[in-house]
Write a protein that holds these residues in place. Structure first.
Motif, PDB file in Angstrom:
ATOM      1  N   SER A   1       0.864  -1.184   0.000  1.00  0.00           N
ATOM      2  CA  SER A   1       0.000   0.000   0.000  1.00  0.00           C
ATOM      3  C   SER A   1       0.896   1.227   0.000  1.00  0.00           C
ATOM      4  CB  SER A   1      -0.929  -0.001   1.216  1.00  0.00           C
ATOM      5  OG  SER A   1      -0.179  -0.061   2.415  1.00  0.00           O
ATOM      6  N   LEU A   2       0.377   2.323  -0.529  1.00  0.00           N
ATOM      7  CA  LEU A   2       1.153   3.555  -0.601  1.00  0.00           C
ATOM      8  C   LEU A   2       0.230   4.755  -0.521  1.00  0.00           C
ATOM      9  CD1 LEU A   2       2.341   3.930  -4.305  1.00  0.00           C
ATOM     10  CD2 LEU A   2       0.909   2.076  -3.565  1.00  0.00           C
ATOM     11  N   ASP A   3       0.804   5.896  -0.172  1.00  0.00           N
ATOM     12  CA  ASP A   3       0.010   7.097   0.078  1.00  0.00           C
ATOM     13  C   ASP A   3      -0.733   7.577  -1.158  1.00  0.00           C
ATOM     14  OD1 ASP A   3       0.927   7.045   2.650  1.00  0.00           O
ATOM     15  OD2 ASP A   3       2.533   8.505   2.329  1.00  0.00           O
TER      16      ASP A   3
ATOM     17  N   PRO B   1      -4.729   5.684  -1.160  1.00  0.00           N
ATOM     18  CA  PRO B   1      -5.134   5.317   0.199  1.00  0.00           C
ATOM     19  C   PRO B   1      -6.256   4.285   0.194  1.00  0.00           C
ATOM     20  CG  PRO B   1      -5.903   7.537  -0.386  1.00  0.00           C
ATOM     21  CD  PRO B   1      -4.975   7.107  -1.471  1.00  0.00           C
TER      22      PRO B   1
ATOM     23  N   ARG C   1       4.439   0.441   1.830  1.00  0.00           N
ATOM     24  CA  ARG C   1       4.263  -0.365   3.044  1.00  0.00           C
ATOM     25  C   ARG C   1       3.995  -1.797   2.594  1.00  0.00           C
ATOM     26  NH1 ARG C   1      -0.286  -1.676   6.427  1.00  0.00           N
ATOM     27  NH2 ARG C   1       0.268  -1.751   8.651  1.00  0.00           N
TER      28      ARG C   1
END
Length: 343
Positions: free
Chosen positions: A210-212, A215, A257
């Motif tokens: 996952s990444l910003d 979201p 992440r």
């Protein structure tokens, strides 16, 4: 002395309220209950990593020369073998023509030497020298052809080009940067795990990142390489995984992440954390069975987002008291209010 009954002083409304209160006490206190839910529960190892191109190369010339023409646009997707750069080949073509002429002469000299040797008019040394000159001329021709071929620079594999570092007319030295070529599908995910978790990692194991930039969204991948040597400074092991990127939404260099999926239980029993009552070393939950409170000892698993997994002690069809269990005891009758849990 005349004494009035207390009930005679109560108004009809107060009397009704008193009767309702007495009835409620007879039925027991009000508690909130939830149904035990079944859902997917995962054991995950959380760490951080970065995305990298599956293949990445800087296009550079192997020979020096003037840049005659660029055959691409920046950011363009190209196929394997596509022509990218043309260097000025006038000198290389002249060298090739000269080498071809020298080879023609060497072949004729060799044929002539053979003829003289057969007639006995020449010795073996002259024949060997003519043969060697012929072979040297062929090698020189091959070298000139190779130098000419290297004036045309092609893509080593299919991918997306980056930003060019040169312009037509520049004189390029050997190994000078021209443009980078990236393979973006799939992408590599490079991350590290601590020494204590090494035994839990294996090839083919699923991961999610996952990444910003996105979201609430997860991208699925798979581990394909494990460095057998741990880093001596941090006592961690380098892991590499692949992530599909057919839609091109992910980019090399992004910080991500990483969740390594260690185990999955598709129909795990889950209840709210606030429903668990610790008593000494025991963990208990209050159930409502036939309108009465029943205590049940449980063994818990993973905790997440205000929920907790129940490994042992429940069957999955029970009603658990989530609020108000502090004021009840086993065997007490209760009134229940069902609470809907957010998914």
């Amino acid at each position: 002395m005349f004494v009035r009954s207390t009930a005679l002083w109560l108004t009809p409304l107060a009397l009704l309220a008193s009767l309702c209160s007495s009835f409620a006490l007879a039925q027991g206190p009000m508690v909130e209950v939830v149904q035990v839910q079944r859902q997917l529960v995962r054991d995950e190892l959380i760490t951080f990593g970065s995305l990298a191109s599956d293949e990445s190369v800087m296009i550079r010339p192997e020979i020096a020369g003037r840049l005659a023409r660029l055959h691409f646009r920046e950011g363009q997707r190209v196929e394997e073998g596509a022509l990218l750069v043309s260097l000025d080949d006038s000198i290389s073509r002249a060298e090739l023509a000269q080498a071809q002429a020298n080879l023609n002469l060497a072949e004729k000299n060799f044929q002539r030497a053979q003829m003289l040797f057969k007639r006995g008019a020449s010795n073996a040394q002259a024949l060997d020298e003519a043969s060697a000159q012929q072979q040297a001329a062929r090698a020189t021709l091959a070298l000139s052809q190779a130098r000419l071929d290297k004036t045309q620079i092609v893509a080593p594999y299919a991918g997306v080009l980056g930003l060019r570092q040169v312009s037509p007319g520049d004189y390029l030295s050997e190994g000078q940067d021209i443009v980078n070529l990236e393979v973006l599908d799939p992408l590599k995910v490079d991350f590290r795990i601590p020494q204590k978790a090494v035994s839990q990692i294996r090839l083919g194991q699923a991961i999610e990142i996952s990444l910003d930039a996105y979201p609430g969204e997860r991208f699925v991948g798979e581990i394909f390489a494990i460095n057998p040597r741990l880093d001596e400074a941090g006592r961690s092991q380098a892991i590499r995984a692949h992530i599909d990127n057919a839609d091109g939404r992910l980019n090399p260099g992004q910080f991500v992440r990483v969740s390594v999926i260690l185990a999955e239980r598709a129909n795990a029993l889950v209840i709210p954390e606030e429903a668990v009552m610790p008593v000494g070393e025991q963990l208990l939950v209050n159930l409502v069975v036939d309108g009465q409170v029943e205590l049940r000892e449980v063994r818990l698993g993973k905790r997440f987002d205000g929920q907790v997994e129940v490994r042992e002690g429940l069957n999955g069809d029970e009603s658990v008291i989530s609020a108000g269990w502090q004021k009840v005891r086993a065997g007490m009758p209760v009134r229940t209010k069902a609470v809907e849990r957010q998914p």
